[in-house]
Design an enzyme around this catalytic site. Structure first.
Site, PDB file in Angstrom:
ATOM      1  N   ASP A  47       0.657  -1.599   0.302  1.00 22.57           N
ATOM      2  CA  ASP A  47       0.054  -0.226   0.128  1.00 22.57           C
ATOM      3  C   ASP A  47       0.644   0.925  -0.069  1.00 22.57           C
ATOM      4  OD1 ASP A  47      -2.264   2.054   0.433  1.00 22.57           O
ATOM      5  OD2 ASP A  47      -3.326   0.137   1.489  1.00 22.57           O
ATOM      6  N   SER A 237     -11.727  -1.285   0.381  1.00 23.69           N
ATOM      7  CA  SER A 237     -10.403  -0.900   0.854  1.00 23.69           C
ATOM      8  C   SER A 237     -10.320  -1.542   2.028  1.00 23.69           C
ATOM      9  CB  SER A 237      -9.746  -0.080   0.937  1.00 23.69           C
ATOM     10  OG  SER A 237      -8.871   0.219  -0.592  1.00 23.69           O
TER      11      SER A 237
END
Length: 365
Positions: A47, A237
């Site tokens: 990420d 997410s």
């Protein structure tokens, strides 16, 4: 689509954030944590990096920066907040007296991998490198909170992780930017995650499609952020990180359970929503943490699963089409032959990858 500037939520500090984490109560995480807290499991988070937030830092491992942007070489920095938020949903341990944010698996370890730039962009090849790093570092779960294009390198990395017995969890994608389930959630063997809102119904932001396996809370989800602050995000997410935490709980309680059986526990015990059986909005349903840890779930290939009342539908031969009856997931987890055969003929999509958060989160000061 142009990104919208994030707005700030009301001031949220460690004394309040736990009560704002509505998904914890909805998923009965307290009872689940009496059974498992994710001990002994490493969850990789490719990420924007992970800031060492006070609610999270004890579970944060040394990782890596693959972006060459001059950030922390160990992955413990974040100029965006997305990665820190995902890590907190997975494994935040909070502070004394039930203060601070708490993750689904508060004793799991987080392996931070900076694979996205500060503006939340990543290339398929860079994500592929992150997946390879996670596998070589011994991660048992990989949480991918992005959806978008692919490349041969990324596909090889994802399939390699599956063959290495790693649970790969990925976001389906968000409307309106996405109109179909993105990659790698669309890959056979990856646990594809959609979202629900506070009422327990399909979240408007969540993409639908035949690849959806399970859903989890995805609207107004509070978690850790950069500089010791907190964020409120909406998107698949967040749901993905929550499901990754659930996978860590299962891997901790059942350390010898293959990755495909971990995913099977989540789908077989999910609380059915929408039309009876699997559907394109909810997959097999909302994850049930307690049932996934305690239900009598025969291995894949058996005809039934016995779960506590209300824990989800019972899978029986004939409840699904013939081509799905041997698996608790819509697509199943692919056999080695399918994985190898699928390695040819894929077109390369060069578009940038999108994170599973839309709109951008609000960060407290």
């Amino acid at each position: 689509m142009a990104a919208r500037a994030p707005s700030l939520p009301p001031d949220v500090g460690p004394n309040r954030v736990r009560s704002d984490q509505w998904h914890l109560a909805t998923l009965n995480s307290g009872e689940a944590n009496e059974i498992s807290q994710g001990e002994g499991v490493t969850v990789a988070v490719p990420d924007t990096g992970v800031y060492p937030h006070p609610d999270l830092r004890a579970n944060l491992l040394r990782g890596v920066d693959l972006t060459n942007e001059g950030g922390s070489n160990d992955g413990q920095s974040d100029r965006n907040s997305h990665g820190t938020g995902m890590a907190g949903l997975i494994a935040a341990h909070g502070q004394e007296g039930s203060r601070g944010a708490r993750g689904i698996a508060p004793k799991a370890k987080v392996l931070p991998i900076i694979s996205s730039t500060a503006d939340n962009q990543s290339s398929p090849d860079n994500l592929g490198r992150a997946i390879d790093y996670a596998v070589s570092s011994g991660a048992g779960v990989i949480s991918i909170s992005s959806a978008g294009g692919s490349s041969p390198a990324l596909r090889r990395a994802i399939r390699g992780a599956i063959l290495a017995n790693v649970v790969v969890v990925a976001a389906a994608g968000n409307r309106p930017a996405d109109t179909e389930v993105g990659y790698p959630a669309s890959e056979d063997g990856v646990l594809a995650v959609g979202g629900i809102d506070k009422s327990g119904t399909h979240a408007a932001v969540s993409v639908s499609g035949p690849e959806i396996d399970v859903v989890a809370p995805a609207v107004d989800i509070y978690s850790t952020s950069i500089d010791g602050k907190y964020r409120k995000g909406t998107g698949t997410s967040d749901a993905t990180a929550i499901v990754a935490g659930a996978a860590a709980l299962i891997r901790s309680k059942y350390p010898y359970l293959p990755a495909r059986e971990v995913a099977h526990r989540l789908t077989a015990t999910a609380v059915d929503k929408g039309p009876p059986g699997r559907d394109d909005e909810y997959g097999y349903g909302v994850i049930d943490l307690v049932a996934a840890l305690t239900a009598d779930v025969p291995p894949l290939g058996f005809e039934s699963v016995s779960a506590p009342a209300g824990a989800g539908r019972t899978t029986t031969a004939g409840a699904q089409p013939d081509d799905e009856s041997d698996s608790a997931t819509a697509r199943g987890l692919a056999t080695l032959g399918v994985l190898v055969a699928a390695g040819v003929g894929w077109a390369v999509m060069a578009r940038r990858r999108r994170r599973g958060d839309d709109p951008p989160p609000r960060i407290s000061r």
